[in-house]
Enzyme design. Structure first.
Site, PDB file in Angstrom:
ATOM      1  NE  ARG A   1      -1.977   1.690   3.724  1.00 32.94           N
ATOM      2  CZ  ARG A   1      -2.497   1.782   4.930  1.00 32.94           C
ATOM      3  NH1 ARG A   1      -3.673   1.261   5.189  1.00 32.94           N
ATOM      4  NH2 ARG A   1      -1.839   2.376   5.896  1.00 32.94           N
TER       5      ARG A   1
ATOM      6  CB  CYS B   1      -1.264   6.281   2.710  1.00 26.65           C
ATOM      7  SG  CYS B   1      -2.505   7.426   3.345  1.00 26.65           S
TER       8      CYS B   1
END
Length: 136
Positions: free
Chosen positions: A109, A111
């Site tokens: 991931r 962000c």
């Protein structure tokens, strides 16, 4: 010789795209889901009125609907990107996100904080899932 196949994925259980793109594209076993913002799929209106928790729940619900339409689940997601208007929302978003990816390996991931998102949303999430030879 390699053969490339692709198929656009659409579902009425997630909001219609707000531009000229598909909700997702299934290509050679890989599912590329476009970013989802917290729109209600029925009304097309933004959910949450600035409440990052409500917006995050709606975004993940929309993303799961697109995954289901392709015959996938969150457990097949290998990569996500979260776009936030304010990184101070990271902790609240992270707690809700963790509930969505409880089976299997947690996806890789990123962000990032961004200046703005479509329709005034505070969050957007996209993902990539692997379906193998299954063509949704």
């Amino acid at each position: 010789m390699n053969s490339f196949t692709s198929k656009a994925i659409y579902t009425n259980s997630a909001p219609a795209p707000v531009g000229p793109y598909s909700q997702a594209v299934l290509a050679n076993g890989w599912l590329y889901c476009s970013g989802q913002i917290p729109l209600d799929h029925s009304s097309g209106l933004l959910v949450g009125e600035g409440d990052i928790k409500a917006e995050t729940h709606q975004v993940l619900s929309n993303l799961k609907a697109v995954l289901r339409a392709a015959g996938s689940t969150p457990s097949q997601v290998v990569r996500t990107t979260i776009y936030l208007i304010d990184l101070n929302d990271f902790e609240a978003v992270n707690a809700i996100y963790a509930e969505a990816f409880t089976e299997g390996t947690s996806p890789a991931r990123a962000c990032v904080q961004v200046a703005a998102l479509p329709k005034g949303a505070r969050i957007e999430i996209d993902c990539i899932a692997y379906l193998g030879t299954k063509e949704g």
